[in-house]
Design a protein around this motif. Structure first.
Motif, PDB file in Angstrom:
ATOM      1  N   VAL B 181       0.894  -1.246   0.002  1.00 57.27           N
ATOM      2  CA  VAL B 181      -0.042  -0.027   0.010  1.00 57.27           C
ATOM      3  C   VAL B 181       0.983   1.449   0.161  1.00 57.27           C
ATOM      4  CG1 VAL B 181      -1.631   1.484   1.286  1.00 57.27           C
ATOM      5  CG2 VAL B 181      -1.983  -1.114   0.878  1.00 57.27           C
ATOM      6  N   GLY B 182       2.187   1.130   0.930  1.00 61.24           N
ATOM      7  CA  GLY B 182       3.005   2.344   1.073  1.00 61.24           C
ATOM      8  C   GLY B 182       3.509   2.820  -0.594  1.00 61.24           C
ATOM      9  N   LEU B 183       3.848   1.690  -1.291  1.00 63.27           N
ATOM     10  CA  LEU B 183       4.375   1.890  -2.755  1.00 63.27           C
ATOM     11  C   LEU B 183       3.297   2.314  -3.674  1.00 63.27           C
ATOM     12  CD1 LEU B 183       6.328  -1.473  -3.616  1.00 63.27           C
ATOM     13  CD2 LEU B 183       7.180   0.722  -3.847  1.00 63.27           C
ATOM     14  N   TYR B 184       2.195   2.047  -3.431  1.00 61.88           N
ATOM     15  CA  TYR B 184       0.917   2.412  -4.204  1.00 61.88           C
ATOM     16  C   TYR B 184       0.441   3.820  -3.763  1.00 61.88           C
ATOM     17  CZ  TYR B 184      -3.983   2.958  -5.346  1.00 61.88           C
ATOM     18  OH  TYR B 184      -5.314   3.342  -6.082  1.00 61.88           O
ATOM     19  N   LEU B 185       0.673   4.154  -2.411  1.00 62.64           N
ATOM     20  CA  LEU B 185       0.292   5.630  -2.253  1.00 62.64           C
ATOM     21  C   LEU B 185       1.309   6.682  -2.820  1.00 62.64           C
ATOM     22  CD1 LEU B 185      -1.018   5.227   1.338  1.00 62.64           C
ATOM     23  CD2 LEU B 185      -2.423   5.624  -0.765  1.00 62.64           C
ATOM     24  N   LEU B 186       2.505   6.210  -2.864  1.00 67.16           N
ATOM     25  CA  LEU B 186       3.437   7.053  -3.454  1.00 67.16           C
ATOM     26  C   LEU B 186       3.089   7.645  -4.712  1.00 67.16           C
ATOM     27  CD1 LEU B 186       6.932   5.059  -3.327  1.00 67.16           C
ATOM     28  CD2 LEU B 186       6.293   7.145  -1.991  1.00 67.16           C
ATOM     29  N   SER B 187       2.207   6.970  -5.435  1.00 66.39           N
ATOM     30  CA  SER B 187       1.811   7.744  -6.820  1.00 66.39           C
ATOM     31  C   SER B 187       0.887   8.943  -6.447  1.00 66.39           C
ATOM     32  CB  SER B 187       0.591   6.331  -7.402  1.00 66.39           C
ATOM     33  OG  SER B 187       1.187   5.298  -7.282  1.00 66.39           O
ATOM     34  N   PHE B 188       0.488   8.790  -5.331  1.00 65.65           N
ATOM     35  CA  PHE B 188      -0.638  10.043  -4.891  1.00 65.65           C
ATOM     36  C   PHE B 188       0.229  11.177  -4.318  1.00 65.65           C
ATOM     37  CE2 PHE B 188      -3.686   6.503  -4.755  1.00 65.65           C
ATOM     38  CZ  PHE B 188      -4.406   6.865  -5.568  1.00 65.65           C
ATOM     39  N   LEU B 189       1.284  10.944  -3.763  1.00 67.75           N
ATOM     40  CA  LEU B 189       2.189  11.599  -3.186  1.00 67.75           C
ATOM     41  C   LEU B 189       2.944  12.642  -4.365  1.00 67.75           C
ATOM     42  CD1 LEU B 189       3.020  12.371  -0.300  1.00 67.75           C
ATOM     43  CD2 LEU B 189       5.104  11.012  -0.655  1.00 67.75           C
ATOM     44  N   ALA B 190       2.993  12.080  -5.301  1.00 63.28           N
ATOM     45  CA  ALA B 190       4.004  12.657  -6.387  1.00 63.28           C
ATOM     46  C   ALA B 190       3.361  13.853  -7.014  1.00 63.28           C
ATOM     47  CB  ALA B 190       3.922  11.587  -7.648  1.00 63.28           C
ATOM     48  N   PRO B 191       2.053  13.738  -7.271  1.00 57.75           N
ATOM     49  CA  PRO B 191       1.230  15.025  -7.662  1.00 57.75           C
ATOM     50  C   PRO B 191       1.392  16.131  -6.578  1.00 57.75           C
ATOM     51  CG  PRO B 191      -0.059  13.278  -8.001  1.00 57.75           C
ATOM     52  CD  PRO B 191       0.849  12.856  -7.404  1.00 57.75           C
ATOM     53  N   SER B 192       1.068  15.691  -5.518  1.00 55.49           N
ATOM     54  CA  SER B 192       1.001  16.785  -4.288  1.00 55.49           C
ATOM     55  C   SER B 192       2.500  17.569  -3.994  1.00 55.49           C
ATOM     56  CB  SER B 192       0.391  16.250  -3.149  1.00 55.49           C
ATOM     57  OG  SER B 192       1.397  15.304  -2.482  1.00 55.49           O
ATOM     58  N   VAL B 193       3.407  16.921  -4.466  1.00 58.96           N
ATOM     59  CA  VAL B 193       4.539  17.487  -3.971  1.00 58.96           C
ATOM     60  C   VAL B 193       5.597  17.957  -5.395  1.00 58.96           C
ATOM     61  CG1 VAL B 193       4.986  16.156  -2.041  1.00 58.96           C
ATOM     62  CG2 VAL B 193       5.842  15.348  -4.223  1.00 58.96           C
ATOM     63  N   SER B 194       4.659  18.043  -6.571  1.00 58.56           N
ATOM     64  CA  SER B 194       5.199  18.311  -7.838  1.00 58.56           C
ATOM     65  C   SER B 194       5.738  19.847  -8.177  1.00 58.56           C
ATOM     66  CB  SER B 194       4.402  18.181  -8.734  1.00 58.56           C
ATOM     67  OG  SER B 194       3.251  18.993  -8.804  1.00 58.56           O
ATOM     68  N   THR B 195       5.230  20.725  -7.077  1.00 55.40           N
ATOM     69  CA  THR B 195       5.539  22.195  -7.226  1.00 55.40           C
ATOM     70  C   THR B 195       6.849  22.239  -6.536  1.00 55.40           C
ATOM     71  OG1 THR B 195       4.317  22.583  -5.072  1.00 55.40           O
ATOM     72  CG2 THR B 195       3.157  23.049  -7.490  1.00 55.40           C
ATOM     73  N   LEU B 196       7.228  21.194  -5.444  1.00 48.97           N
ATOM     74  CA  LEU B 196       8.454  21.552  -4.822  1.00 48.97           C
ATOM     75  C   LEU B 196       9.537  21.421  -5.908  1.00 48.97           C
ATOM     76  CD1 LEU B 196       7.973  19.139  -1.637  1.00 48.97           C
ATOM     77  CD2 LEU B 196       8.109  21.707  -1.766  1.00 48.97           C
ATOM     78  N   PRO B 197      10.773  22.242  -5.419  1.00 45.75           N
ATOM     79  CA  PRO B 197      12.043  22.495  -6.370  1.00 45.75           C
ATOM     80  C   PRO B 197      12.989  21.190  -6.032  1.00 45.75           C
ATOM     81  CG  PRO B 197      12.398  24.028  -4.433  1.00 45.75           C
ATOM     82  CD  PRO B 197      10.989  23.126  -4.557  1.00 45.75           C
ATOM     83  N   GLY B 198      13.880  21.082  -6.896  1.00 44.10           N
ATOM     84  CA  GLY B 198      14.858  19.726  -6.595  1.00 44.10           C
ATOM     85  C   GLY B 198      14.477  18.524  -7.133  1.00 44.10           C
ATOM     86  N   TRP B 199      15.221  17.379  -6.651  1.00 43.93           N
ATOM     87  CA  TRP B 199      14.963  15.980  -7.233  1.00 43.93           C
ATOM     88  C   TRP B 199      13.814  15.270  -6.783  1.00 43.93           C
ATOM     89  CZ3 TRP B 199      15.406  12.469  -3.483  1.00 43.93           C
ATOM     90  CH2 TRP B 199      16.037  12.928  -2.364  1.00 43.93           C
ATOM     91  N   PHE B 200      13.541  15.836  -5.519  1.00 39.50           N
ATOM     92  CA  PHE B 200      12.592  14.706  -4.839  1.00 39.50           C
ATOM     93  C   PHE B 200      11.260  14.532  -5.658  1.00 39.50           C
ATOM     94  CE2 PHE B 200       9.512  14.222  -1.240  1.00 39.50           C
ATOM     95  CZ  PHE B 200       9.926  12.814  -0.799  1.00 39.50           C
ATOM     96  N   GLU B 211       1.442   5.615 -12.883  1.00 39.73           N
ATOM     97  CA  GLU B 211       1.827   6.216 -13.727  1.00 39.73           C
ATOM     98  C   GLU B 211       2.632   4.980 -14.759  1.00 39.73           C
ATOM     99  OE1 GLU B 211       1.629   9.264 -15.555  1.00 39.73           O
ATOM    100  OE2 GLU B 211       0.661   9.377 -13.926  1.00 39.73           O
ATOM    101  N   HIS B 212       3.289   4.266 -14.355  1.00 40.70           N
ATOM    102  CA  HIS B 212       3.808   3.281 -15.015  1.00 40.70           C
ATOM    103  C   HIS B 212       2.711   2.224 -15.541  1.00 40.70           C
ATOM    104  CE1 HIS B 212       8.032   4.014 -14.189  1.00 40.70           C
ATOM    105  NE2 HIS B 212       7.912   4.153 -13.050  1.00 40.70           N
ATOM    106  N   MET B 213       1.683   1.874 -14.925  1.00 38.26           N
ATOM    107  CA  MET B 213       0.765   1.141 -15.509  1.00 38.26           C
ATOM    108  C   MET B 213      -0.159   1.741 -16.601  1.00 38.26           C
ATOM    109  SD  MET B 213      -0.348  -2.125 -15.008  1.00 38.26           S
ATOM    110  CE  MET B 213      -1.966  -2.986 -15.586  1.00 38.26           C
ATOM    111  N   ARG B 214      -0.219   3.115 -16.081  1.00 34.10           N
ATOM    112  CA  ARG B 214      -1.359   3.791 -17.402  1.00 34.10           C
ATOM    113  C   ARG B 214      -0.817   3.449 -18.912  1.00 34.10           C
ATOM    114  NH1 ARG B 214      -2.165   8.465 -14.576  1.00 34.10           N
ATOM    115  NH2 ARG B 214      -3.959   7.641 -13.723  1.00 34.10           N
ATOM    116  N   GLU B 215       0.322   3.643 -19.006  1.00 30.96           N
ATOM    117  CA  GLU B 215       0.877   3.384 -20.337  1.00 30.96           C
ATOM    118  C   GLU B 215       0.429   2.020 -21.018  1.00 30.96           C
ATOM    119  OE1 GLU B 215       4.198   5.408 -21.701  1.00 30.96           O
ATOM    120  OE2 GLU B 215       3.088   7.000 -21.046  1.00 30.96           O
ATOM    121  N   PHE B 216       0.921   1.066 -19.867  1.00 31.78           N
ATOM    122  CA  PHE B 216       0.423  -0.378 -20.384  1.00 31.78           C
ATOM    123  C   PHE B 216      -0.910  -0.768 -20.990  1.00 31.78           C
ATOM    124  CE2 PHE B 216       4.236  -1.673 -17.851  1.00 31.78           C
ATOM    125  CZ  PHE B 216       5.160  -2.166 -18.857  1.00 31.78           C
ATOM    126  N   VAL B 217      -1.984  -0.221 -20.140  1.00 32.99           N
ATOM    127  CA  VAL B 217      -3.417  -0.384 -20.639  1.00 32.99           C
ATOM    128  C   VAL B 217      -3.659   0.546 -21.861  1.00 32.99           C
ATOM    129  CG1 VAL B 217      -4.040  -1.075 -18.352  1.00 32.99           C
ATOM    130  CG2 VAL B 217      -4.171   1.643 -18.896  1.00 32.99           C
TER     131      VAL B 217
END
Lengths: 340, 250
Positions: B181-200, B211-217
């Protein structure tokens, strides 16, 4: 008393040992295993020749299972070496595993499988090919008396049958060495008897190392005993020699109806008797406990004397110490040593 | 190799001989049925341009099945054997650690793929009903299968690793569920921190499972995604081998 502390030289004559040095099935040297701060086995040394049935005897927690797990290369020792059939258990685990049939404590089985299916799975896992696996499974099913339940699910079998399935599994690839950890635990007397008989029959072709804390078991099945306590070997010898060692060379007990004075004079005058102890019993009978000089069998001497004096003899027998006595004797000795 | 196949057969057989295997299949059937129902009711209201597979993938059911079923499938792999003691008979047979780990992984993965088969029945039925062959093209179908397989690899290898750490199936399932579930929730974390600068935020975006799965379908097989899933799988399998080996370190 002079007990052999290591198994190496205590029970096999030197020339015999030299001749057999190439054919040791198990060679264990200074084997130590520590879990955290606890030492499960402590510098164990012993050897087992091919074709022997050796019993590992000791109370719970003596280190029997630990030693067996190391020998079956399930886990390594902290220090020391162990070789099975000349192969090191740590460096050549696959060679060792091919040569042993191991039945762990509590005999774990896949309870969802059927007997024949399980044995076939195990045979293939141990590297037997299709046709050969099938033949061997048929052989061990017969050997262990499992033909009538071969189609049943293991989970539905009685404990006795499950134990036999475990034995059949250990035998299926015709291993040179069979290691059985408490093979009769939890069985009823009839089942115990049949499992013991099975183990005895195995000795024709295999070397067997079995562990138990039930004393009569080793007495009945094993040619040699290793007594283990707190991770150390207390004694290693044949059951007969161990008995001789503790009983001080065959004490004889006789119940004779005679005047105590005459008896006393008679034993004092007899050169074969080293020590004696008289205790009056019911009627005129007196119980005589006689310790022989130089391990002579006193029974014919006693018989001749009673005939000569015309005394009545109602019981005559050699005091046979059971392994239980030996075990208590040995473990008490070490405890006293520690305390002293 | 022969020994590996024997092990694999036993692993797969174990699922079908056990009660839990059928419970998993039945539960997944139920969830697939519900998702099918919701799909049909949405399609009945309005037409849609979205391909069917993506439609399905957008529902919560897909992730629910993935996150719930994989821990249940994999919890038995090592934990059950350790609990019942058969681990000792297995590891004292002349079998290496790697074949055992791979057989357990592939056995679980095989069962996982069998579990998904009703999905294709559902999609086929919808395609027949809509009468539109473009609703489910073979390319998108293959992409979806590959995506499900690769995501399965990740979650099954995670589950097998969790199972190899413990004697308790429950703990194994909980661990793999929590990490999954942690791995899955990372997907939701990504958009919310997208405005932050840097590599994170960039790293998070790359790690997003969805994101990765969307391309496959959509029927796009991008090697980046394949490599991503496979490398996580290899990582967990490596940890799994080490966990099996660890009995020799103690």
């Amino acid at each position: 008393m002079n007990l052999p502390q290591d198994g190496g030289g205590g029970f096999i004559d030197e020339p015999q040992a030299a001749e057999m040095s190439t054919s040791w099935m198990i060679e264990v040297e200074d084997l130590t295993k520590r879990y955290g701060g606890h030492t499960a086995i402590d510098e164990l040394c012993f050897k087992v020749a091919r074709g022997e049935i050796v019993g590992f005897l000791g109370p719970n927690g003596a280190g029997k299972s630990t030693t067996m797990r190391i020998l079956s290369s399930f886990m390594p020792a902290t220090s020391g070496t162990a070789r099975v059939g000349g192969f090191d258990v740590f460096h050549e685990p696959d060679e060792v595993r091919r040569r042993i049939g191991y039945m762990p404590e509590n005999n774990p089985l896949h309870t969802d499988m059927r007997v024949r299916e399980y044995l076939k799975f195990r045979a293939r896992l141990k590297g037997l090919l299709g046709g050969r696996a099938r033949d061997r499974v048929d052989v061990v099913l017969g050997q262990c008396g499992l033909e009538e339940v071969s189609g049943k699910v293991i989970g539905h079998l009685s404990k006795g049958y499950r134990q036999r399935v475990g034995l059949a599994d250990a035998l299926v690839h015709e291993p040179e060495l069979i290691i059985l950890d408490e093979p009769t635990i939890g069985l009823d007397p009839n089942q115990i008897r049949s499992v013991r008989q099975l183990i005895k029959d195995l000795s024709v072709k295999h070397t067997v190392l079995l562990s138990t804390h039930i004393l009569p078991e080793v007495e009945m099945t094993c040619s040699r005993v290793l007594i283990l306590n707190q991770g150390k070997i207390l004694a290693a010898d044949t059951t007969l020699n161990l008995q001789r060692m503790v009983s001080g060379g065959g004490q004889v007990v006789a119940e004779i109806a005679a005047p105590e004075r005459d008896l006393r004079a008679c034993w004092e005058g007899s050169p074969e008797v080293l020590e004696f102890n008289l205790s009056p019993m019911d009627g005129d009978y007196i119980r005589c406990a006689l310790t022989p000089r130089d391990g002579v069998d006193l029974r014919p001497v006693v018989f001749d004397l009673t005939v000569k004096h015309g005394w009545k003899l109602r019981d005559l027998g050699r005091n046979r110490h059971s392994l239980e006595d030996i075990f208590v004797h040995l473990t008490r000795a070490t405890r006293e040593e520690e305390e002293g | 190799m022969r020994i590996f196949l024997t092990l694999l057969r036993r692993e797969l057989g174990g699922y079908f001989a056990s009660f839990s295997g059928y419970v998993v299949i039945a539960s997944v059937q139920l969830l697939l049925g519900l998702s099918f129902y919701s799909l049909v009711s949405v399609l009945n209201q309005e037409g849609s341009e979205t391909p069917l597979a993506e439609f399905f993938y957008e529902t919560l059911y897909f992730w629910l099945i993935l996150l719930m079923a994989t821990p249940v499938i994999t919890m038995r792999t090592f934990a059950l054997e350790k609990y019942s003691g058969t681990y000792e008979t297995l590891m004292t047979a002349p079998v290496g650690d790697v074949p055992v780990v791979l057989a357990k992984f592939l056995g679980a993965l095989g069962f996982y793929m069998v579990m998904w088969t009703p999905l294709f029945g559902c999609l086929w039925v919808i395609r027949q009903l809509t009468g539109d062959p473009t609703a489910l093209e073979s390319g998108t179908a293959a992409g979806t299968v590959l995506g499900i397989l690769l995501l399965g690899c990740v979650y099954i290898s995670l589950g097998c690793f969790a199972s190899s750490l413990t004697h308790s199936q429950i703990i194994a399932a909980m661990t793999s569920f929590a990490v999954g579930v942690g791995l899955y929730l990372l997907s939701f974390l990504a958009p919310s921190v997208s405005t932050l600068p840097g590599w994170f935020p960039k790293v998070l975006k790359q790690m997003s499972m969805m994101e990765h799965m969307r391309e496959f379908v959509r029927g796009v097989v991008d090697t980046r995604h394949v490599v991503y899933y496979l490398s996580i799988t290899v990582f967990f399998l490596f940890l799994n081998c080490k966990a099996v080996e660890s009995r020799r370190w103690k």
